[in-house]
Design an enzyme around this catalytic site. Structure first.
Site, PDB file in Angstrom:
ATOM      1  N   HIS A 195      46.711  69.789  13.749  1.00 27.06           N
ATOM      2  CA  HIS A 195      45.850  70.699  14.614  1.00 27.06           C
ATOM      3  C   HIS A 195      44.556  70.331  13.927  1.00 27.06           C
ATOM      4  O   HIS A 195      44.236  69.699  13.074  1.00 27.06           O
ATOM      5  CB  HIS A 195      46.298  72.035  14.390  1.00 27.06           C
ATOM      6  CG  HIS A 195      46.160  72.749  12.938  1.00 27.06           C
ATOM      7  ND1 HIS A 195      44.808  73.572  12.757  1.00 27.06           N
ATOM      8  CD2 HIS A 195      46.740  73.052  11.916  1.00 27.06           C
ATOM      9  CE1 HIS A 195      45.123  74.134  11.512  1.00 27.06           C
ATOM     10  NE2 HIS A 195      46.196  73.755  10.984  1.00 27.06           N
ATOM     11  N   ASP A 254      42.705  72.262   5.256  1.00 20.53           N
ATOM     12  CA  ASP A 254      43.448  72.479   6.373  1.00 20.53           C
ATOM     13  C   ASP A 254      42.953  72.802   7.558  1.00 20.53           C
ATOM     14  O   ASP A 254      41.866  73.721   7.633  1.00 20.53           O
ATOM     15  CB  ASP A 254      44.068  73.993   5.981  1.00 20.53           C
ATOM     16  CG  ASP A 254      45.121  74.437   7.162  1.00 20.53           C
ATOM     17  OD1 ASP A 254      45.102  73.931   7.991  1.00 20.53           O
ATOM     18  OD2 ASP A 254      45.737  75.616   6.862  1.00 20.53           O
ATOM     19  N   GLU A 302      46.069  76.314  16.177  1.00 19.32           N
ATOM     20  CA  GLU A 302      47.285  76.448  15.543  1.00 19.32           C
ATOM     21  C   GLU A 302      47.134  77.925  14.663  1.00 19.32           C
ATOM     22  O   GLU A 302      48.219  78.493  14.505  1.00 19.32           O
ATOM     23  CB  GLU A 302      47.463  75.375  14.604  1.00 19.32           C
ATOM     24  CG  GLU A 302      48.682  74.999  13.649  1.00 19.32           C
ATOM     25  CD  GLU A 302      48.676  75.879  12.430  1.00 19.32           C
ATOM     26  OE1 GLU A 302      49.904  75.816  11.782  1.00 19.32           O
ATOM     27  OE2 GLU A 302      47.539  76.430  12.006  1.00 19.32           O
ATOM     28  N   GLU A 303      46.045  78.065  14.105  1.00 16.30           N
ATOM     29  CA  GLU A 303      45.942  79.003  13.163  1.00 16.30           C
ATOM     30  C   GLU A 303      46.376  80.524  13.689  1.00 16.30           C
ATOM     31  O   GLU A 303      46.693  81.494  13.212  1.00 16.30           O
ATOM     32  CB  GLU A 303      44.450  79.096  12.677  1.00 16.30           C
ATOM     33  CG  GLU A 303      43.990  77.923  11.724  1.00 16.30           C
ATOM     34  CD  GLU A 303      44.886  77.824  10.354  1.00 16.30           C
ATOM     35  OE1 GLU A 303      45.620  78.773  10.140  1.00 16.30           O
ATOM     36  OE2 GLU A 303      44.567  76.786   9.930  1.00 16.30           O
ATOM     37  N   ASP A 342      49.758  68.955   8.775  1.00 16.91           N
ATOM     38  CA  ASP A 342      48.733  70.080   8.789  1.00 16.91           C
ATOM     39  C   ASP A 342      47.818  69.881   7.806  1.00 16.91           C
ATOM     40  O   ASP A 342      46.821  69.154   8.165  1.00 16.91           O
ATOM     41  CB  ASP A 342      49.524  71.259   8.959  1.00 16.91           C
ATOM     42  CG  ASP A 342      48.662  72.372   8.885  1.00 16.91           C
ATOM     43  OD1 ASP A 342      47.467  72.593   8.512  1.00 16.91           O
ATOM     44  OD2 ASP A 342      49.215  73.507   9.816  1.00 16.91           O
TER      45      ASP A 342
HETATM   46 ZN    ZN Z   1      46.723  74.491   9.105  1.00 17.47          ZN
END
Ligand code: ZN
Length: 524
Positions: free
Chosen positions: A340, A350, A387-388, A416
């Site tokens: 993502h 991330d 995604e989050e 990820d």
């Molecule tokens: Zn992530």
């Protein structure tokens, strides 16, 4: 008519399907070339371009990050397009939290993460979304505080056993053992009017805090979603394609997958300040904080928290980027790589350490293609959005393409957080365990020329291959909706929450990616 027993057919089909995965061919020219093409410089340049601004899903900055991915993949001559979806996202509009107690003036928390003196990104960080919990209910509560440890069901059961009534109170819980959506849901189920979640230094600052070390600083706050479902909440189990039917925002916000009460995350410093004013019985030993923390007590009160939260739940546009490298021998069989792009803040670890790896990998494949290589099967590179918020971009895409993906996909490989420290961490559905081991044996440990990534992995605390049972990342829809063999992997299991990322380790993940789908899948 006689019926064939299905079991031999099933075994035969499985064998035919996975024979090529389990029997590794000898390394070829292209494999060796691929592994020799690593460059931290290009991966680092992509990482910088992707993380120059905070880029939350649905924002202009994230659309610019998508442009970077599209232009990079397009420049490599891979057919690339954006697949947009209109989905329900959540942003903070107003927040306040103040602490009081009998005989003590109320103090308002700033709810701001400090920058450190000399931080070169201080100006850019002004663009970071205010600390909040996505999809928390708008509303207010003013009530005594109950301390609920990690906010698990058993923690509330313990409170009940000690006669601590949570009904109508503000539950104060700490991050770390269960999903934050469950922390808020368990608080609601216990009758709490609101929930506050803090980051306990005991769990998140085991060493020197940023900027002197990699760990969470005193005013650091973990932001995240509290939605317990996957995909767009207004299109449960079907795709948010153009003109589709959808449930109302009000209805989507009132399901059991939503927290249903106001909630806010706070820093370790704020959490401890609240706990200093909480009285009642002393909490058990395993509910206590670390060195220097006040004694944690159960409450309720006399500390009173006055919390207000106003969120904006709105239909916003998200953008997956999809790039296709057509296979030569089996073009209708897909190996899908996904990562993502959206981040709560800058996303250095991330997720954009993974995005940088994906783009680095694409660049290497392009170089092979220029030398005449074509993959055996079609490779699809996916850069997911939102995604989050609840694995939304990947889930909508899987829902939209469910029949095609179910019949054609060989495997889905997810990265990820690509890099957050040293060490290897991998999870898979069982069909891919052996492949994962074989692939890691072919990649050299960049920090030690005499050993493989496999050696490093086996020497670490995370040497067991995990299973992809829960949500967690974008493999979820592939594994749990359509049953695709999948892998999720990362470098740096022990430092997941670290602020630093070790740029020198960035070359690991492209090689893992590449080994997994090139070496043993007989792409060459
Ligand atoms: Zn992530």
């Amino acid at each position: 008519t006689a019926r064939l027993h299905p079991l031999p057919l099933l075994v035969g089909a499985l064998f035919a399907t996975y024979y090529h995965l389990l029997v590794a061919p000898a390394p070829s020219y292209y494999q060796s070339l691929f592994l020799s093409l690593g460059s931290n410089d290009t991966a680092a340049a992509h990482l910088r371009a992707l993380t120059v601004r905070p880029h939350l899903a649905g924002t202009e900055a994230n659309a610019l990050a998508a442009d970077h991915v599209v232009s990079t993949l397009s420049s490599l001559s891979f057919p690339t397009r954006v697949t947009p979806y209109e989905v329900l996202l959540s942003y903070p509009v107003g927040r306040s939290l103040s602490l009081s107690a009998p005989g003590r003036d109320a103090t308002a928390f700033a709810l701001v993460q400090d920058t450190y003196p000399g931080d070169p990104y201080a100006a850019a960080s002004a663009e970071v979304v205010p600390t909040f919990l996505a999809y928390a209910a708008s509303g207010s509560a003013a009530a005594e505080v109950v301390y609920a440890n990690y906010g698990r069901r058993e923690d509330y059961a313990y409170l009940a056993s000690r006669g601590v009534n949570v009904t109508g109170k503000v539950a104060l819980a700490r991050y770390g053992k269960v999903y934050r959506g469950d922390i808020v849901k368990n608080a609601r189920d216990a009758g709490a009017a609101a929930a506050v979640i803090f980051t306990d230094p005991k769990d998140y600052t085991p060493g020197k805090a940023f900027p002197d070390g990699p760990w969470m600083p005193p005013t650091g706050v973990q932001v995240g979603s509290t939605f317990k479902g996957v995909g767009d909440p207004t299109t449960p189990m079907w795709a948010s394609s153009e003109g589709c039917e959808r449930v109302s925002v009000a209805k989507a916000m009132s399901t059991h997958d939503m927290p249903g009460i106001p909630a806010l995350p706070v820093s370790g410093r704020d959490g401890e300040e609240i706990l200093r004013l909480v009285g009642g019985d002393v909490a058990p030993e395993d509910w206590q904080g670390g060195d220097g923390a006040p004694v944690y007590r159960l409450g309720p009160g006399p500390a009173v928290l006055n919390l207000t939260y106003t969120g904006n739940e709105t239909i916003a546009t998200i953008q997956n980027v999809i790039s296709v490298i057509e296979g030569k021998e089996e073009p209708d069989r897909y190996v899908i790589l996904g990562n993502h792009r959206d981040a709560w803040t800058f996303g250095a670890a991330d997720p954009n350490s993974g995005t940088a790896a994906l783009l680095e990998l694409a660049q290497r494949l392009s170089k092979l293609q220029n030398k005449g290589w074509r993959p055996r099967r079609t490779i699809i590179l996916c850069n997911w959005d939102a995604e989050e918020y609840g694995l939304i971009g990947s889930t909508e895409w899987v829902e939209e393409n469910r029949a095609m993906l179910t019949s054609r996909t060989v495997a889905y490989l997810n990265v990820d957080v690509g890099v957050s420290g040293s060490g290897v961490d991998a999870s898979a559905t069982p069909q891919l365990d052996e492949l994962l081991k074989q692939a890691s044996k072919k990649v050299q440990n960049p920090d030690n020329g005499t050993e493989s990534l496999y050696d490093l992995w086996m020497a670490s605390d995370s040497s067991l291959i995990g299973r992809l049972g829960g949500g967690g990342s974008d493999y979820s829809a592939f594994v749990q909706h359509i049953g695709i063999p999948s892998v999720d992997m990362a470098i740096g299991s022990g430092l997941f929450y670290a602020f630093f990322i070790c740029l020198c380790s960035l070359s690991y993940i492209p090689e893992m990616f590449c080994c997994l789908h090139l070496t043993d899948c007989e792409f060459f």
